[in-house]
Design a protein around this motif. Structure first.
Motif, PDB file in Angstrom:
ATOM      1  N   PHE B 137      13.290  56.414  67.184  1.00 17.20           N
ATOM      2  CA  PHE B 137      13.013  57.444  68.185  1.00 17.20           C
ATOM      3  C   PHE B 137      14.050  58.567  68.127  1.00 17.20           C
ATOM      4  O   PHE B 137      14.077  59.413  69.003  1.00 17.20           O
ATOM      5  CB  PHE B 137      12.980  56.820  69.592  1.00 17.20           C
ATOM      6  CG  PHE B 137      11.817  55.899  69.798  1.00 17.20           C
ATOM      7  CD1 PHE B 137      10.568  56.415  70.119  1.00 17.20           C
ATOM      8  CD2 PHE B 137      11.953  54.538  69.649  1.00 17.20           C
ATOM      9  CE1 PHE B 137       9.480  55.570  70.300  1.00 17.20           C
ATOM     10  CE2 PHE B 137      10.873  53.685  69.821  1.00 17.20           C
ATOM     11  CZ  PHE B 137       9.628  54.205  70.151  1.00 17.20           C
ATOM     12  N   THR B 140      11.897  61.762  67.310  1.00 20.20           N
ATOM     13  CA  THR B 140      10.859  62.091  68.289  1.00 20.20           C
ATOM     14  C   THR B 140      11.441  62.349  69.671  1.00 20.20           C
ATOM     15  O   THR B 140      10.903  63.133  70.435  1.00 20.20           O
ATOM     16  CB  THR B 140       9.834  60.953  68.389  1.00 20.20           C
ATOM     17  OG1 THR B 140      10.539  59.713  68.519  1.00 20.20           O
ATOM     18  CG2 THR B 140       8.989  60.889  67.141  1.00 20.20           C
ATOM     19  N   LEU B 179      12.241  53.991  78.014  1.00 17.53           N
ATOM     20  CA  LEU B 179      11.397  54.374  76.882  1.00 17.53           C
ATOM     21  C   LEU B 179       9.998  53.757  77.005  1.00 17.53           C
ATOM     22  O   LEU B 179       8.978  54.417  76.761  1.00 17.53           O
ATOM     23  CB  LEU B 179      12.073  53.931  75.579  1.00 17.53           C
ATOM     24  CG  LEU B 179      11.316  54.209  74.284  1.00 17.53           C
ATOM     25  CD1 LEU B 179      11.027  55.694  74.128  1.00 17.53           C
ATOM     26  CD2 LEU B 179      12.120  53.710  73.087  1.00 17.53           C
TER      27      LEU B 179
END
Lengths: 305, 305
Positions: B137, B140, B179
């Motif tokens: 991640f 992103t 998340l």
């Protein structure tokens, strides 16, 4: 703690190197050292902490000593100043490293703390300190935070940073930022103050509940510090006594025997008292005490037959 | 990525084992493998991605191949289906592992994606898949989050979990929870959509600015995917050309030569276009292009003399 100790083994040890481990001691630390091929040397712990003279006799050329001087795991004893000096003297003579795991030092309920090993150590003839100081926020805040810290002699900073860079690159900056704000705002200090009083209450409550229910079958040591206490069984019980009692009571936690590298001595329980409500702690302590009492009673009856 | 690859080396490799590395390829991955004593085998990359036949010729008995098939680093090429099959065939025959680093796969601007290696691999004669799929991640969301993931063949789950437990025990649960909420709420998908269009714009802006300012001194490959592009210098420049130009422009990023295990070929620049404002990107691209143009012009003048 885990990551800091893991970095110590990677930077400071070769597989096969010897490391002094407190016996009894912290099983998680043992597992990390063993996973990197370190040879563990069990060094006895008494009321003054790890016995450096015994360590010297067993393995004078060890490369590292892992110690919990402010509040030994699991016994809860504080390492005396004489023992601290003896440990540092050995480390400087042997060129060995002392890993000081200062877990739970924030939760001291009585008596003045002794200065950390990292605080009394100074540069030796080689101009270098020998203590690596490890701390964690897992106990003061919560384990899922996964933030610890390590205070290094200057010469070790670069090799530790390089080893960390190929492990997981760097820590989560979002959590570090939040923690830094918590500390600078004073909220962390206020939190510790509140928690200290809460844990002292929890300690007393667990000690009392387990002692009362055990009716003499458990000997409880009430610690001045930390988040766990040790309750010891009589020495003459069968070897499975402690695990049978733990299973009967449905409680969790280390058995004393699980913290020993060299088997022997009376078994017992390492009882944590953080992370649960006072009511739940009291209930679990009473359950364990009652299970121990029942076991001791049955054992005495069996002996009489 | 770092931690996942590190776990791969610890669980799957012995020091000295051979690993196929894309050449050119990702320097951070090389460093992690090398830090654990792995022998790197440079395997050439062409327009169809890593050449498994070349890998077989160089090191048929390698234990692992590290690949970036959806968007090769740094060239940006996508591995063809034929090459994917060839790579998997080799891995099953050799009993080797394929580590698929699927970084940047979320940012595809044109064309259908190819199924991941992990998606086309199946159990071999030993009943086992050979692909370890790594994602992150960091691109992103943001690098300081430090959350990645790894998709394992079932037989590897337990050994990977055990290796992780003695490395840093477990990931930060607070960030993982946040998340998970971001993903289930749909906010993550919406964020990716917004970012995809933003990065496509940034790509075009950087490609145009650097091409225009370089006046033919740089050849820019505009990628269909990802957050960086490659700009190549003419082949006849001195070996220090790229680093001199980067220093003159005051820009950052890998040189093409820094991604090569075997030196050779034209040098150039790997230009990232995430994490900065469009204005700043455009300015930096123009600066680099102008510095390249000035270098090429001086070099041509020197040759004429």
């Amino acid at each position: 703690m885990q990551q800091a100790l893991r970095l110590c083994t990677e930077v400071l040890l070769q597989p096969g190197d010897q490391a002094w481990m407190e016996d009894p001691g912290y099983p998680a630390a043992r597992r990390i050292l063993q996973s990197r091929g370190t040879t563990l040397i069990p060094v006895p712990v008494d009321a003054a902490g790890l016995d450096a003279a015994a360590g010297r006799a067993l393995a004078p050329a060890a490369r590292l000593a892992y110690v919990t001087p402010s509040h030994q795991f699991p016994t809860g004893v504080t390492m005396s100043m004489a023992r601290r000096i003896a440990l540092l003297d050995w480390a400087h003579e042997a060129g060995a490293w002392v890993v000081e795991d200062d877990y739970d030092s924030e939760f001291r309920f009585a008596g003045p703390p002794l200065t950390a090993l990292a605080g009394i150590d100074g540069p030796g003839l080689d101009g270098q300190g020998r203590v690596i100081y490890i701390g964690t926020f897992s106990k003061t805040l919560f384990p899922g935070l996964r933030i610890g810290y390590v205070v290094l002699p200057p010469a070790l900073v670069t090799p530790f940073a390089a080893a960390r860079a190929v492990m997981d690159r760097f820590p989560p900056s979002l959590l570090e930022g939040a923690l830094a704000e918590l500390m600078t705002s004073g909220a962390f200090a206020a939190h510790l103050r509140r928690m200290r009083s809460r844990y002292r209450t929890a300690r007393d409550l667990v000690a009392e509940a387990v002692t009362r229910a055990a009716k003499g079958c458990l000997t409880v040591t009430v610690p001045d510090q930390g988040l766990h206490l040790v309750a010891t069984l009589p020495a003459d019980l069968p070897p499975t006594a402690a695990s049978d009692i733990r299973a009967a009571a449905g409680t969790e936690g280390w058995l004393l025997s699980e913290t020993r590298l060299i088997p022997g001595g009376a078994d017992g329980f390492v009882l944590g008292y953080s992370g649960h409500s006072p009511a739940a702690l009291k209930q679990a302590a009473a359950r364990l005490g009652a299970a121990a009492e029942a076991y001791c009673r049955r054992h005495a009856a069996a002996l009489v037959k």
